[in-house]
Structure formats: C-alpha cells, structure tokens
Scaffold this motif. Structure first.
Motif, PDB file in Angstrom:
ATOM      1  N   GLY A  91       0.831  -1.193   0.000  1.00  0.00           N
ATOM      2  CA  GLY A  91       0.000   0.000   0.000  1.00  0.00           C
ATOM      3  C   GLY A  91       0.864   1.240   0.000  1.00  0.00           C
ATOM      4  N   SER A  92       0.273   2.340   0.407  1.00  0.00           N
ATOM      5  CA  SER A  92       0.997   3.612   0.452  1.00  0.00           C
ATOM      6  C   SER A  92       0.783   4.270   1.805  1.00  0.00           C
ATOM      7  CB  SER A  92       0.521   4.545  -0.671  1.00  0.00           C
ATOM      8  OG  SER A  92      -0.857   4.847  -0.531  1.00  0.00           O
ATOM      9  N   SER A 121       9.265  -0.535  -4.467  1.00  0.00           N
ATOM     10  CA  SER A 121       9.701  -0.725  -5.850  1.00  0.00           C
ATOM     11  C   SER A 121       9.948   0.604  -6.565  1.00  0.00           C
ATOM     12  CB  SER A 121       8.654  -1.536  -6.624  1.00  0.00           C
ATOM     13  OG  SER A 121       7.393  -0.878  -6.591  1.00  0.00           O
ATOM     14  N   ASN A 122       9.327   1.696  -6.086  1.00  0.00           N
ATOM     15  CA  ASN A 122       9.561   2.999  -6.728  1.00  0.00           C
ATOM     16  C   ASN A 122      10.565   3.842  -5.926  1.00  0.00           C
ATOM     17  OD1 ASN A 122       8.015   3.708  -4.511  1.00  0.00           O
ATOM     18  ND2 ASN A 122       6.708   5.141  -5.631  1.00  0.00           N
ATOM     19  N   LYS A 123      11.334   3.173  -5.074  1.00  0.00           N
ATOM     20  CA  LYS A 123      12.448   3.772  -4.338  1.00  0.00           C
ATOM     21  C   LYS A 123      12.016   4.895  -3.405  1.00  0.00           C
ATOM     22  CE  LYS A 123      14.779   4.159  -8.269  1.00  0.00           C
ATOM     23  NZ  LYS A 123      15.854   4.392  -9.249  1.00  0.00           N
ATOM     24  N   SER A 124      10.868   4.688  -2.746  1.00  0.00           N
ATOM     25  CA  SER A 124      10.409   5.650  -1.745  1.00  0.00           C
ATOM     26  C   SER A 124      11.290   5.579  -0.500  1.00  0.00           C
ATOM     27  CB  SER A 124       8.958   5.360  -1.357  1.00  0.00           C
ATOM     28  OG  SER A 124       8.061   5.638  -2.406  1.00  0.00           O
ATOM     29  N   ARG A 125      11.318   6.684   0.234  1.00  0.00           N
ATOM     30  CA  ARG A 125      11.990   6.722   1.535  1.00  0.00           C
ATOM     31  C   ARG A 125      10.976   6.377   2.624  1.00  0.00           C
ATOM     32  NH1 ARG A 125      16.256  10.790   2.621  1.00  0.00           N
ATOM     33  NH2 ARG A 125      14.934  11.284   4.393  1.00  0.00           N
ATOM     34  N   PHE A 126      11.412   5.574   3.599  1.00  0.00           N
ATOM     35  CA  PHE A 126      10.535   5.236   4.716  1.00  0.00           C
ATOM     36  C   PHE A 126      11.377   4.784   5.901  1.00  0.00           C
ATOM     37  CE2 PHE A 126      11.100   1.474   2.100  1.00  0.00           C
ATOM     38  CZ  PHE A 126      11.411   0.492   3.017  1.00  0.00           C
ATOM     39  N   LYS A 127      10.746   4.725   7.047  1.00  0.00           N
ATOM     40  CA  LYS A 127      11.379   4.194   8.254  1.00  0.00           C
ATOM     41  C   LYS A 127      10.548   3.013   8.746  1.00  0.00           C
ATOM     42  CE  LYS A 127      12.721   8.848   9.822  1.00  0.00           C
ATOM     43  NZ  LYS A 127      14.132   8.867   9.455  1.00  0.00           N
ATOM     44  N   LEU A 128      11.213   2.028   9.311  1.00  0.00           N
ATOM     45  CA  LEU A 128      10.561   0.875   9.915  1.00  0.00           C
ATOM     46  C   LEU A 128      10.796   0.958  11.419  1.00  0.00           C
ATOM     47  CD1 LEU A 128       8.928  -1.654   9.290  1.00  0.00           C
ATOM     48  CD2 LEU A 128      11.068  -2.882   8.891  1.00  0.00           C
ATOM     49  N   SER A 148      21.614  -2.908  -6.250  1.00  0.00           N
ATOM     50  CA  SER A 148      21.287  -2.724  -7.661  1.00  0.00           C
ATOM     51  C   SER A 148      20.675  -1.355  -7.924  1.00  0.00           C
ATOM     52  CB  SER A 148      20.307  -3.801  -8.128  1.00  0.00           C
ATOM     53  OG  SER A 148      19.058  -3.673  -7.456  1.00  0.00           O
ATOM     54  N   GLU A 149      20.313  -0.641  -6.829  1.00  0.00           N
ATOM     55  CA  GLU A 149      19.687   0.688  -6.898  1.00  0.00           C
ATOM     56  C   GLU A 149      18.348   0.664  -7.635  1.00  0.00           C
ATOM     57  OE1 GLU A 149      22.299   3.693  -8.312  1.00  0.00           O
ATOM     58  OE2 GLU A 149      23.661   3.532  -6.588  1.00  0.00           O
ATOM     59  N   LYS A 150      17.701  -0.505  -7.694  1.00  0.00           N
ATOM     60  CA  LYS A 150      16.406  -0.612  -8.369  1.00  0.00           C
ATOM     61  C   LYS A 150      15.243  -0.432  -7.390  1.00  0.00           C
ATOM     62  CE  LYS A 150      17.979  -3.632 -12.117  1.00  0.00           C
ATOM     63  NZ  LYS A 150      17.792  -4.943 -12.788  1.00  0.00           N
ATOM     64  N   TYR A 151      15.509  -0.514  -6.094  1.00  0.00           N
ATOM     65  CA  TYR A 151      14.458  -0.360  -5.097  1.00  0.00           C
ATOM     66  C   TYR A 151      15.107   0.034  -3.766  1.00  0.00           C
ATOM     67  CZ  TYR A 151      16.029  -5.068  -3.886  1.00  0.00           C
ATOM     68  OH  TYR A 151      16.799  -6.162  -3.540  1.00  0.00           O
ATOM     69  N   ASN A 212       5.837  13.155  -1.908  1.00  0.00           N
ATOM     70  CA  ASN A 212       4.745  12.242  -2.222  1.00  0.00           C
ATOM     71  C   ASN A 212       4.602  11.141  -1.178  1.00  0.00           C
ATOM     72  OD1 ASN A 212       4.414  13.619  -4.750  1.00  0.00           O
ATOM     73  ND2 ASN A 212       6.155  12.454  -5.540  1.00  0.00           N
ATOM     74  N   ALA A 213       3.479  10.431  -1.268  1.00  0.00           N
ATOM     75  CA  ALA A 213       3.273   9.268  -0.410  1.00  0.00           C
ATOM     76  C   ALA A 213       4.260   8.164  -0.792  1.00  0.00           C
ATOM     77  CB  ALA A 213       1.837   8.763  -0.547  1.00  0.00           C
ATOM     78  N   ALA A 214       4.627   7.363   0.190  1.00  0.00           N
ATOM     79  CA  ALA A 214       5.566   6.254  -0.045  1.00  0.00           C
ATOM     80  C   ALA A 214       4.796   4.977  -0.347  1.00  0.00           C
ATOM     81  CB  ALA A 214       6.456   6.060   1.174  1.00  0.00           C
ATOM     82  N   LYS A 215       5.192   4.297  -1.410  1.00  0.00           N
ATOM     83  CA  LYS A 215       4.597   3.008  -1.742  1.00  0.00           C
ATOM     84  C   LYS A 215       5.473   1.906  -1.159  1.00  0.00           C
ATOM     85  CE  LYS A 215       2.405   4.629  -5.993  1.00  0.00           C
ATOM     86  NZ  LYS A 215       2.277   4.422  -7.469  1.00  0.00           N
ATOM     87  N   ILE A 216       4.874   1.062  -0.329  1.00  0.00           N
ATOM     88  CA  ILE A 216       5.676   0.085   0.412  1.00  0.00           C
ATOM     89  C   ILE A 216       5.042  -1.307   0.352  1.00  0.00           C
ATOM     90  CG2 ILE A 216       6.691   1.776   1.949  1.00  0.00           C
ATOM     91  CD1 ILE A 216       3.941  -0.443   3.283  1.00  0.00           C
ATOM     92  N   SER A 217       5.852  -2.297   0.706  1.00  0.00           N
ATOM     93  CA  SER A 217       5.384  -3.669   0.854  1.00  0.00           C
ATOM     94  C   SER A 217       6.059  -4.249   2.091  1.00  0.00           C
ATOM     95  CB  SER A 217       5.733  -4.499  -0.385  1.00  0.00           C
ATOM     96  OG  SER A 217       5.329  -5.846  -0.223  1.00  0.00           O
ATOM     97  N   LEU A 218       5.262  -4.666   3.086  1.00  0.00           N
ATOM     98  CA  LEU A 218       5.783  -5.130   4.369  1.00  0.00           C
ATOM     99  C   LEU A 218       5.443  -6.600   4.579  1.00  0.00           C
ATOM    100  CD1 LEU A 218       6.991  -4.589   7.237  1.00  0.00           C
ATOM    101  CD2 LEU A 218       4.672  -3.940   7.941  1.00  0.00           C
ATOM    102  N   THR A 219       6.445  -7.384   5.035  1.00  0.00           N
ATOM    103  CA  THR A 219       6.239  -8.803   5.319  1.00  0.00           C
ATOM    104  C   THR A 219       6.943  -9.172   6.617  1.00  0.00           C
ATOM    105  OG1 THR A 219       6.249  -9.270   2.936  1.00  0.00           O
ATOM    106  CG2 THR A 219       6.451 -11.147   4.420  1.00  0.00           C
ATOM    107  N   ALA A 220       6.260  -9.904   7.477  1.00  0.00           N
ATOM    108  CA  ALA A 220       6.866 -10.450   8.687  1.00  0.00           C
ATOM    109  C   ALA A 220       7.254 -11.904   8.412  1.00  0.00           C
ATOM    110  CB  ALA A 220       5.885 -10.367   9.856  1.00  0.00           C
ATOM    111  N   ILE A 221       8.524 -12.239   8.662  1.00  0.00           N
ATOM    112  CA  ILE A 221       9.046 -13.554   8.302  1.00  0.00           C
ATOM    113  C   ILE A 221       9.605 -14.239   9.548  1.00  0.00           C
ATOM    114  CG2 ILE A 221      10.674 -14.804   6.840  1.00  0.00           C
ATOM    115  CD1 ILE A 221      10.694 -12.319   5.000  1.00  0.00           C
TER     116      ILE A 221
END
Length: 351
Positions: A91-92, A121-128, A148-151, A212-221
């Motif tokens: 989401g974002s 994937s669009n190289k947004s900045r975020f904090k976890l 790879s600087e792709k994400y 802009n809003a950050a687009k992220i994908s979060l997974t707990a493993i």
C-alpha cells in the motif's frame, strides 16, 4: 537528553556512541519545513545526498495513544492492522505519517527469530519502527537503496545471533575533504543483536518522502530452523565487512597522503606548464623581431614591389611563356620561307 529523544538517539546510534556532532547532519523536522524546503530535500535525494529526517511528533503521539488508551494494543483497535506471518502487505503511506500494525509473537518465533522486511519498488523513503509497550520508540531503521539501486529496502532482524546493519548517512568530514564516496560507504555499518519477547508488539512504517506518499510492501518472516548454514554465512560476511571497514579507514590515511603528494605534483606541473608557455611565447616574439629587423635591410625600395600576388604572378608568367612560344614558331616559319628552292613547296602548300 539525547537518549530520551528517539530521533537524536537514532543519530547517536549511527555515530557509534560518539558525542562529536561535527561530522553529522542534524535530522530535519519536516513539520517545520515549508514546500520549498521539501522540494530542496527531494532534489538532494535525487542527487544521491540522503537528508536525515526525524519522526513527526504526530506519529510519536499516535503510537503512545494506541498503547495507553482503550482499546489499547489489540486487534479491536481501528488504528491497527494485524500483521500475520508470511503475508505481504502492500500500500501507500503519506509523507510524515505512519501505518501501524499489530504483530503477535509466539514463544517459538521469539526464540528462533523474526524479520520485518519492508521494500519500495519505486524507491520511496521510509522508516521501519517498533515501539515498546508504552508507545516509545524501541527500534528503528531507515530505508536505503539496494545494491542494484532498483528499489529501497529496510529489514529489522530479531534473532538469537548478531546481524549487520548498513544505513545511508552523510559524512560531513568526507564531503569537506572531497573524498570518494567509497570511504564513507561502510561508516554506519554495525552489528547488533535484537530480540522481541513473546506477546503483542506495535510496528509502524513511516512515510519519509519529501513530497509524495511512499509506496511500500511489508512482510513479517519467521526464521526457519532450515537456515542454520545460512546463519553461519551471514556471520562470516558481516565479519568480512567489519574487517573491510577497518581496512578502508586505514587506507583513507594512505589515500590522503598520496593525494597530497599528487596535488603538490599537479601544482609543480602547472608551474612548469606556465614556464614552458611563457618561453615559447618569448621565443616567438624574439624570432619575429629578428626577422623584422633583417627584413628592413633587404626589402625593395618600391612599395609595390614589396608584395606579390602569387595567382596573378603565375598567370602573368604563363602568358609570357605562351607569347614566347608563338614568337618562336613565327620566327621558324619565316626562316624556312627564306631558304632558296622552298618557294615552290610553299606555293603548293599554299594551294
């Protein structure tokens, strides 16, 4: 104090406990920065200069409210999303705001280990961020570009073994000395062991974009027992990175010494170049004066004779040559006609 402020504490951690802030850039509070400041920060990021930012007070206050006011840190809280193991949440999140999740840790997962992986994937900045039971910041990491600087990616590990972390940070000292970026690439690398106790925990993905809003994908493993060999590989590679960090620090002194010598050589080279250019110019001037003085003694007296148009002179010489040829032919013809006995021949030729 520094350690009571979560943003300053993070900066303190990245400096390995150093209280010398001369080589650090203070985190920017985006709530106090206008549109122009945000545009400047976004442009700096595009140029590869990571401007550090702080977590907004609004987000910190919201985390405390979630943990300290009903319905507290439970699945019934409408401000929370349940973070289930192995599920990807995409989401974002708006800039300078947070998405909050509730994760429930079992005793087995707590002992074997857990990883919170967030990427963009669009190289947004975020904090976890992971908060304690009162809503205070317990752990946080900033996103950074992949090799790879792709994400961009950020992973928080909670394991029974130490894990290395590498963050983007500006080293002012290196910037002032114009050092290549490779010398500060491993500056923030540190090995840390973190654990999460069994129970419920508050997790937040904080949007750190300037515009802009950050687009992220979060997974707990949940860490698997099948990763024992890979855990050894992780320890080995992190150990190699630590050794390389020390090697590059020592090489930096060698590089600076060599660059100082090189700069001195370049200065000497510039002086030699200036001397050579000056000498060549003086030589040209001296030769010109020599030739001008000599020319004064041999130049024709008549001004019109002092210069020659080559094309005109060649045409004149060619015309003179042609006239000479015609004159020679006419002379030979006249001579043959005057020889006795040739009158009849010339007469017949005339017919």
């Amino acid at each position: 104090t520094v350690l009571s402020d979560p943003n300053k504490r993070r900066q303190y951690d990245l400096s390995f406990g150093s209280t010398d802030i001369a080589n650090q850039i203070e985190s920017v509070d985006m709530a106090s920065v206008g549109q122009i400041g945000r545009v400047f920060g976004a442009l700096a990021g595009k140029m590869g200069i990571p401007i550090p930012t702080s977590i907004s007070q609004e987000t910190l206050t919201k985390a405390q409210e979630i943990c300290q006011t009903p319905p507290f840190l439970t699945e019934n809280n409408p401000n929370l999303l349940p973070l289930r193991l192995g599920v990807s949440y995409s989401g974002s999140v708006n800039r300078q705001q947070g998405l909050f999740f509730l994760i429930r840790i079992s005793r087995e997962v707590s002992e074997l280990g857990l990883a919170l992986k967030c990427s963009s994937s669009n190289k947004s900045r975020f904090k976890l961020v992971v908060f304690d039971q009162k809503g205070g910041v317990r752990y946080q990491e900033e996103s950074s570009k992949s090799s790879s600087e792709k994400y961009t990616i950020c992973t928080l590990f909670f394991t029974p073994f130490e894990v290395g972390y590498l963050n983007e940070r500006i080293d002012v000292a290196n910037m002032e000395e114009s050092l290549p970026p490779i010398f500060s690439r491993l500056t923030t690398f540190q090995v840390i062991q973190r654990r999460l106790e069994p129970g419920d925990h508050l997790v937040c993905v904080y949007g750190d974009n300037f515009l802009n809003a950050a687009k992220i994908s979060l997974t707990a493993i949940a860490v698997s027992q099948a990763t024992q060999m890979l855990q050894s590989s992780i320890k080995n590679i992190d150990s190699e990175v630590i050794n390389k960090r020390q090697v590059i620090r020592e090489f930096q002194d060698e590089y600076l010494a060599a660059r100082k010598v090189w700069d001195e050589i370049q200065q000497r080279l510039a002086l030699h170049a200036d001397d050579i250019n000056r000498m060549i110019h003086e030589r040209e001037v001296t030769y010109d004066e020599f030739l001008k003085l000599s020319l004064q003694n041999c130049v024709p007296a008549e001004p019109r004779e002092r210069s020659v148009d080559i094309s005109r002179e060649m045409r004149s010489r060619e015309m003179g040559r042609q006239r000479a040829v015609r004159s020679e032919c006419e002379g030979r013809s006249a001579g043959l006609a005057a020889v006795p006995g040739n009158e009849d021949n010339w007469a017949r030729l005339g017919k």
